[in-house]
Design a protein around this motif. Structure first.
Motif, PDB file in Angstrom:
ATOM      1  N   MET A  36       0.736  -1.127   0.101  1.00 34.88           N
ATOM      2  CA  MET A  36      -0.126   0.069  -0.022  1.00 34.88           C
ATOM      3  C   MET A  36       0.905   1.233   0.122  1.00 34.88           C
ATOM      4  O   MET A  36       1.977   1.193   0.615  1.00 34.88           O
ATOM      5  N   PRO A  37       0.408   2.312  -0.771  1.00 31.80           N
ATOM      6  CA  PRO A  37       1.189   3.405  -0.679  1.00 31.80           C
ATOM      7  C   PRO A  37       1.095   4.106   0.439  1.00 31.80           C
ATOM      8  O   PRO A  37       0.457   4.000   1.348  1.00 31.80           O
ATOM      9  N   ALA A  38       2.250   4.888   1.080  1.00 33.59           N
ATOM     10  CA  ALA A  38       2.377   5.734   2.117  1.00 33.59           C
ATOM     11  C   ALA A  38       1.449   6.923   2.094  1.00 33.59           C
ATOM     12  O   ALA A  38       0.787   7.136   0.957  1.00 33.59           O
ATOM     13  N   ASP A  39       1.214   7.638   3.031  1.00 35.13           N
ATOM     14  CA  ASP A  39       0.345   8.417   3.191  1.00 35.13           C
ATOM     15  C   ASP A  39       0.736   9.750   2.167  1.00 35.13           C
ATOM     16  O   ASP A  39      -0.270  10.422   1.567  1.00 35.13           O
ATOM     17  N   ASP A  40       2.178   9.993   1.967  1.00 35.59           N
ATOM     18  CA  ASP A  40       2.372  11.191   0.984  1.00 35.59           C
ATOM     19  C   ASP A  40       2.242  10.675  -0.467  1.00 35.59           C
ATOM     20  O   ASP A  40       1.893  11.536  -1.324  1.00 35.59           O
ATOM     21  N   GLU A  41       2.155   9.431  -0.755  1.00 38.77           N
ATOM     22  CA  GLU A  41       1.894   9.187  -2.127  1.00 38.77           C
ATOM     23  C   GLU A  41       0.275   9.191  -2.385  1.00 38.77           C
ATOM     24  O   GLU A  41       0.014   9.762  -3.361  1.00 38.77           O
ATOM     25  N   LEU A  42      -0.730   8.746  -1.320  1.00 39.21           N
ATOM     26  CA  LEU A  42      -1.854   9.147  -1.534  1.00 39.21           C
ATOM     27  C   LEU A  42      -2.204  10.727  -1.705  1.00 39.21           C
ATOM     28  O   LEU A  42      -2.987  11.102  -2.447  1.00 39.21           O
ATOM     29  N   HIS A  43      -1.351  11.548  -0.922  1.00 41.53           N
ATOM     30  CA  HIS A  43      -1.461  12.927  -0.771  1.00 41.53           C
ATOM     31  C   HIS A  43      -1.040  13.432  -2.072  1.00 41.53           C
ATOM     32  O   HIS A  43      -1.826  14.477  -2.819  1.00 41.53           O
ATOM     33  N   ARG A  44       0.032  13.034  -2.748  1.00 43.46           N
ATOM     34  CA  ARG A  44       0.455  13.581  -4.085  1.00 43.46           C
ATOM     35  C   ARG A  44      -0.583  13.134  -5.309  1.00 43.46           C
ATOM     36  O   ARG A  44      -0.890  13.960  -5.994  1.00 43.46           O
ATOM     37  N   PHE A  45      -1.120  12.000  -4.950  1.00 40.05           N
ATOM     38  CA  PHE A  45      -2.184  11.290  -6.188  1.00 40.05           C
ATOM     39  C   PHE A  45      -3.512  12.409  -6.156  1.00 40.05           C
ATOM     40  O   PHE A  45      -3.811  12.956  -7.240  1.00 40.05           O
ATOM     41  N   LEU A  46      -3.926  12.679  -4.724  1.00 47.84           N
ATOM     42  CA  LEU A  46      -5.136  13.584  -4.716  1.00 47.84           C
ATOM     43  C   LEU A  46      -4.884  14.931  -5.169  1.00 47.84           C
ATOM     44  O   LEU A  46      -5.641  15.643  -5.773  1.00 47.84           O
ATOM     45  N   ALA A  47      -3.728  15.338  -4.822  1.00 46.59           N
ATOM     46  CA  ALA A  47      -3.267  16.807  -5.009  1.00 46.59           C
ATOM     47  C   ALA A  47      -3.109  16.868  -6.795  1.00 46.59           C
ATOM     48  O   ALA A  47      -3.342  17.941  -7.270  1.00 46.59           O
ATOM     49  N   ALA A  48      -2.778  15.833  -7.405  1.00 42.87           N
ATOM     50  CA  ALA A  48      -2.587  15.744  -8.921  1.00 42.87           C
ATOM     51  C   ALA A  48      -4.062  15.679  -9.513  1.00 42.87           C
ATOM     52  O   ALA A  48      -4.203  16.168 -10.862  1.00 42.87           O
TER      53      ALA A  48
END
Length: 132
Positions: A1-13
């Motif tokens: 599973m991705p780390a929280d920062d990966e999910l945050h980058r994805f959502l921000a994009a």
């Protein structure tokens, strides 16, 4: 599973509508989508699918990943005292403004010492072109 920062980058994009759609899904599904997005960005050196993945932020991040590989390889092969910053500006303006090209290059050279960074941005060109 991705780390929280990966999910945050994805959502921000994502666009606001895309972000709302993803955030309406269970956390596990959000993480799966973020993981797939990160994998695609890492593998897509031709950058051919970015518009389908998300708008500008994804393109910027993927382009930086591709360029980072070249910068890291050149630094390893030649060292910072044999490299200099350059751009195709104004020809590259459709891709990035001059300030943006400087900002990206500055970020890509963050691991260098201040003296090494100065060599890339100033001293190598001064020496090579006899500007003193």
């Amino acid at each position: 599973m991705p780390a929280d920062d990966e999910l945050h980058r994805f959502l921000a994009a994502l666009s606001p509508a895309g972000r709302d759609k993803v955030q309406a899904q269970p956390r596990e599904r959000q993480e799966q989508l973020a993981n797939a997005w990160e994998t695609e960005l890492g593998e897509d050196t031709d950058l051919d699918m970015l518009d389908e993945l998300s708008p500008g932020a994804a393109a910027d991040e993927a382009a930086e990943r591709v360029v980072r590989h070249f910068v890291d390889t050149a630094l390893k092969a030649f060292g910072p005292h044999r490299l200099m910053f350059g751009s195709d500006w104004p020809v590259s303006t459709p891709e990035a403004s001059y300030p943006e090209a400087v900002r990206i290059t500055d970020r890509l050279t963050d691991a260098l010492s201040p003296g090494e960074k100065d060599a890339v941005f100033r001293h190598t060109a001064t020496r090579v072109y006899s500007l003193q």
